[in-house]
Design an enzyme around this catalytic site. Structure first.
Site, PDB file in Angstrom:
ATOM      1  N   HIS A 409       0.747  -1.308   0.018  1.00 32.62           N
ATOM      2  CA  HIS A 409      -0.413  -0.097   0.166  1.00 32.62           C
ATOM      3  C   HIS A 409       1.095   1.361   0.069  1.00 32.62           C
ATOM      4  CE1 HIS A 409      -3.059   2.569   1.079  1.00 32.62           C
ATOM      5  NE2 HIS A 409      -3.199   2.362   1.237  1.00 32.62           N
ATOM      6  N   GLU A 462      -7.360  -5.317   0.104  1.00 32.53           N
ATOM      7  CA  GLU A 462      -8.568  -5.991  -1.264  1.00 32.53           C
ATOM      8  C   GLU A 462      -8.590  -7.255  -1.079  1.00 32.53           C
ATOM      9  OE1 GLU A 462      -9.758  -4.636  -3.497  1.00 32.53           O
ATOM     10  OE2 GLU A 462      -8.893  -2.945  -3.998  1.00 32.53           O
TER      11      GLU A 462
HETATM   12  C1  LIG Z   1      -0.197  -0.338  -3.939  1.00 38.00           C
HETATM   13  C2  LIG Z   1       0.186  -0.471  -4.595  1.00 38.00           C
HETATM   14  C3  LIG Z   1       0.613   0.434  -6.398  1.00 38.00           C
HETATM   15  C4  LIG Z   1       1.697   1.052  -3.942  1.00 38.00           C
HETATM   16  O1  LIG Z   1       2.520   0.968  -4.629  1.00 38.00           O
HETATM   17  P1  LIG Z   1       3.349   2.036  -4.408  1.00 38.00           P
HETATM   18  O2  LIG Z   1       3.385   3.025  -3.320  1.00 38.00           O
HETATM   19  O3  LIG Z   1       3.462   2.726  -5.651  1.00 38.00           O
HETATM   20  O4  LIG Z   1       4.544   1.424  -4.525  1.00 38.00           O
HETATM   21  P2  LIG Z   1       5.774   0.983  -5.360  1.00 38.00           P
HETATM   22  O5  LIG Z   1       5.049   0.608  -6.563  1.00 38.00           O
HETATM   23  O6  LIG Z   1       7.277   1.951  -5.294  1.00 38.00           O
HETATM   24  O7  LIG Z   1       6.757  -0.826  -4.848  1.00 38.00           O
HETATM   25  C5  LIG Z   1       7.827  -0.212  -3.973  1.00 38.00           C
HETATM   26  C6  LIG Z   1       8.504  -1.992  -4.290  1.00 38.00           C
HETATM   27  O8  LIG Z   1       7.786  -2.352  -3.319  1.00 38.00           O
HETATM   28  C7  LIG Z   1       7.418  -3.528  -4.014  1.00 38.00           C
HETATM   29  N1  LIG Z   1       5.919  -4.646  -4.553  1.00 38.00           N
HETATM   30  C8  LIG Z   1       4.409  -3.043  -3.886  1.00 38.00           C
HETATM   31  N2  LIG Z   1       3.776  -3.566  -3.851  1.00 38.00           N
HETATM   32  C9  LIG Z   1       3.981  -5.287  -3.735  1.00 38.00           C
HETATM   33  C10 LIG Z   1       3.657  -6.142  -4.776  1.00 38.00           C
HETATM   34  N3  LIG Z   1       2.137  -6.031  -4.410  1.00 38.00           N
HETATM   35  N4  LIG Z   1       3.707  -7.676  -5.000  1.00 38.00           N
HETATM   36  C11 LIG Z   1       4.895  -7.608  -4.933  1.00 38.00           C
HETATM   37  N5  LIG Z   1       5.941  -6.521  -4.801  1.00 38.00           N
HETATM   38  C12 LIG Z   1       5.405  -5.407  -4.655  1.00 38.00           C
HETATM   39  C13 LIG Z   1       7.238  -2.977  -5.624  1.00 38.00           C
HETATM   40  O9  LIG Z   1       7.887  -3.845  -6.798  1.00 38.00           O
HETATM   41  C14 LIG Z   1       8.538  -1.994  -5.445  1.00 38.00           C
HETATM   42  O10 LIG Z   1       9.717  -2.430  -5.266  1.00 38.00           O
HETATM   43  P3  LIG Z   1      11.684  -2.201  -5.908  1.00 38.00           P
HETATM   44  O11 LIG Z   1      11.955  -1.300  -4.603  1.00 38.00           O
HETATM   45  O12 LIG Z   1      12.034  -3.738  -5.893  1.00 38.00           O
HETATM   46  O13 LIG Z   1      10.571  -1.410  -6.761  1.00 38.00           O
HETATM   47  C15 LIG Z   1       1.322  -1.261  -4.826  1.00 38.00           C
HETATM   48  O14 LIG Z   1       1.760  -1.800  -3.518  1.00 38.00           O
HETATM   49  C16 LIG Z   1       0.067  -2.719  -5.910  1.00 38.00           C
HETATM   50  O15 LIG Z   1       0.715  -2.412  -7.227  1.00 38.00           O
HETATM   51  N6  LIG Z   1       0.262  -3.501  -4.912  1.00 38.00           N
HETATM   52  C17 LIG Z   1      -0.765  -4.484  -5.662  1.00 38.00           C
HETATM   53  C18 LIG Z   1      -1.677  -4.276  -6.172  1.00 38.00           C
HETATM   54  C19 LIG Z   1      -2.825  -3.702  -4.504  1.00 38.00           C
HETATM   55  O16 LIG Z   1      -3.001  -4.857  -4.207  1.00 38.00           O
HETATM   56  N7  LIG Z   1      -4.005  -3.054  -5.067  1.00 38.00           N
HETATM   57  C20 LIG Z   1      -4.655  -2.636  -4.437  1.00 38.00           C
HETATM   58  C21 LIG Z   1      -5.004  -1.433  -3.802  1.00 38.00           C
HETATM   59  S1  LIG Z   1      -5.776  -1.277  -2.198  1.00 38.00           S
END
Ligand SMILES: CC(C)(COP(=O)(O)OP(=O)(O)OC[C@H]1O[C@@H](n2cnc3c(N)ncnc32)[C@H](O)[C@@H]1OP(=O)(O)O)[C@@H](O)C(=O)NCCC(=O)NCCS
Length: 524
Positions: A409, A462
């Site tokens: 998140h 989720e």
């Molecule tokens: C929710 C979300 C978009 C937040 O993203 P964010 O704050 O932009 O986090 P980032 O994209 O900067 O990710 C940071 C790191 O954690 C990793 N990461 C984040 N969520 C991850 C996940 N669900 N699975 C695997 N790795 C994950 C990223 O790959 C990144 O790794 P890196 O540093 O090696 O590149 C992200 O956690 C995600 O894509 N989750 C899955 C989708 C989901 O459940 N969405 C519902 C949200 S309520």
């Protein structure tokens, strides 16, 4: 501000841009009087002074919003009770650009300008973010560019009294109440009331009056109902949330929603209440039409959650299922400045109508990184299938660079409180998926900790939402629309807040392409 640089020759100072004379108030005055003065003088704040003209506080429009949200009466509330005491001040000789950075850093909109200190302090002016910005804007982009993180993470873009998320603590609230406490103790309609009116209904009569106002608005107007079959059956594939987007747009147009810029607060509230009320009906009607089933009219005796399941599945749900879905719905009504809420506010800031704002928000929520994940999380459970396959499956996915749906998140760096609550709800509902889900959760947290150390990735809303909805009979395709139905209440609350204190949201970007101006080449 002792560490402020001495202004360079030709550099503009606070004294050059501040406003004088300052609009002031006395601490013992009523807020209503001070607010009237603000309106008359067209200023966003008054400086509260003592008998020696020393600045002892500041009362801003933000405080008025807080007061209104708390249900207090401005004609009896005293300025001293609502002002920010002992305010930060700034000297008149400070560079305007340095002052701009300071206001931006603290999130101030206005700051009193004083000469001297202690007993000799004298109020000489007031400077606003807007005044300073005009000076800062004259600087080249590089000089004014703030280090804004990609994705605007952590950037404060507005004031709100709707609620907030405290990511490190794993806590979020609607107004002044924990959202999880509300979900456990109040029906959805009370929380809706809280968001729209700034306080919880105090009596059963008040609750019933609100429900009576909502009830007729749940019905789909005939002109909208007439076009739903076409919307539902138009595409080869059916994405119910996309269909909802089109239907809400049609709804706003049919009801003649006018630009928020041109309507008063009462009209906008009326639009908001109707849109929130009709959304569950639209979702269920579209879904059933696609299945070649007749839409079901709202049940006059059922409250929001039970009625939603009834209109979807065609029979009255058990109290247990209605309560489980209601908890989910309440827990997803609002959640800070997430992408869809921000979208709704940006659109409202242009003065567009309420339907335009929420249709944009639906679009934003449809993305898998925001609201499109619950069915994907359940899909992951299905693909893993059995507990022994969990670790190799999850490890391979993360090593491939895939995202585990239902984990991570932007704001929570600890357990998502919604996930904890929904895990309990899912557990109380039972079912064959629960043991596997718990095992996958534990394994995924371990694998993510090992392969993505320091990222602090845990389950988000989720993950267990999908399990709860599945158990209550909601088809997977309707998971995201269900999220959208409750979030509609949050979006609309933000639309109302934005419209009540609006300024066009118009940020800047840093141009990083080839340096202009290049000669335009002939086609060749
Ligand atoms: C929710 C979300 C978009 C937040 O993203 P964010 O704050 O932009 O986090 P980032 O994209 O900067 O990710 C940071 C790191 O954690 C990793 N990461 C984040 N969520 C991850 C996940 N669900 N699975 C695997 N790795 C994950 C990223 O790959 C990144 O790794 P890196 O540093 O090696 O590149 C992200 O956690 C995600 O894509 N989750 C899955 C989708 C989901 O459940 N969405 C519902 C949200 S309520």
């Amino acid at each position: 501000m002792p560490d402020t640089p001495i202004p360079a020759p030709g550099e503009r100072t606070v004294a050059d841009v501040m406003s004088q004379p300052v609009v002031t108030a006395q601490p013992a005055e009523t807020v209503a009087l001070a607010a009237q003065r603000m309106r008359d003088r067209r200023v966003g704040s008054v400086v509260v002074i003592d008998h020696d003209d020393r600045a002892i506080g500041i009362l801003t429009e933000r405080d008025m919003i807080r007061l209104a949200a708390a249900g207090s009466d401005a004609s009896s509330a005293k300025v001293s009770e609502w002002m920010t005491g002992d305010p930060d001040t700034i000297g008149p000789d400070i560079e305007a650009r340095a002052a701009f950075s300071r206001l931006a850093e603290h999130g101030y909109r206005h700051i009193p300008v004083v000469e001297g200190s202690g007993n000799a302090q004298k109020l000489v002016g007031i400077v606003s973010m807007r005044d300073l910005m005009r000076v800062a804007m004259i600087q080249p982009a590089t000089a004014q560019a703030h280090e804004v993180p990609k994705g605007l993470e952590g950037v404060v873009v507005a004031d709100t009294t709707v609620g907030d998320v405290r990511g490190l603590e794993g806590f979020y609230h609607y107004r002044q109440y924990s959202a999880v406490d509300l979900a456990k103790s109040r029906p959805l309609e009370d929380v809706w009331f809280l968001l729209f009116k700034g306080r919880l209904p105090a009596t059963l009569t008040e609750r019933e009056a609100f429900m009576a106002d909502i009830r007729p608005r749940r019905a789909i107007p005939p002109k909208v109902a007439a076009v739903l079959p076409e919307i539902a059956r138009a595409g080869e594939t059916f994405v119910p949330f996309d269909a909802l987007r089109t239907a809400v747009s049609q709804y706003g147009a049919t009801l003649g929603f006018r630009p928020s810029h041109d309507v008063d607060d009462a009209t906008l509230r009326d639009n908001a209440l109707s849109t929130c009320a009709v959304t569950p009906t639209l979702i269920c009607a579209l879904w059933r039409l696609r299945q070649r089933l007749e839409p079901i009219e709202p049940h006059p005796d059922l409250a929001y959650a039970a009625n939603y399941l009834y209109m979807m599945l065609g029979e009255e749900p058990s109290a247990e299922h209605a309560a489980a879905v209601e908890k989910y719905l309440i827990s997803t009504i609002d959640h800070g400045f997430n992408a869809s809420t921000f979208t709704a506010r940006v659109i409202t800031s242009t003065g567009a109508d309420l339907a335009a704002a929420v249709v944009g928000a639906i679009g934003a929520l449809s993305g898998p990184l925001h609201g499109g994940a619950p069915s994907r999380a359940l899909q992951m459970l299905d693909e893993i299938g059995t507990a022994d396959r969990a670790e190799p499956w999850l490890r391979a996915a993360v090593e491939r660079g895939d995202r585990l749906m239902g984990f991570g998140h932007r704001v929570y760096k600890t357990d998502d409180p919604r996930s904890l609550m929904l895990r309990d709800v899912a557990e109380s509902l039972g079912g064959d998926k629960m043991d596997l889900a718990r095992h996958i959760e534990a394994t995924a947290v371990k694998v993510l900790d090992e392969l993505k150390p320091g990222r602090r990735l845990y389950t988000n809303v989720e993950f267990y939402a999908g399990i709860v909805m599945d158990r209550c009979g909601i088809p997977r395709e309707l998971f995201t629309p269900t999220f959208g139905a409750s979030r509609m209440i949050g979006w609309c609350t933000h639309v109302l807040e934005q419209a009540a204190d609006n300024r066009l949201i118009r940020p800047s970007a840093q141009y990083v392409g080839p340096p202009p101006p290049q000669p335009v080449p002939p086609i060749g």
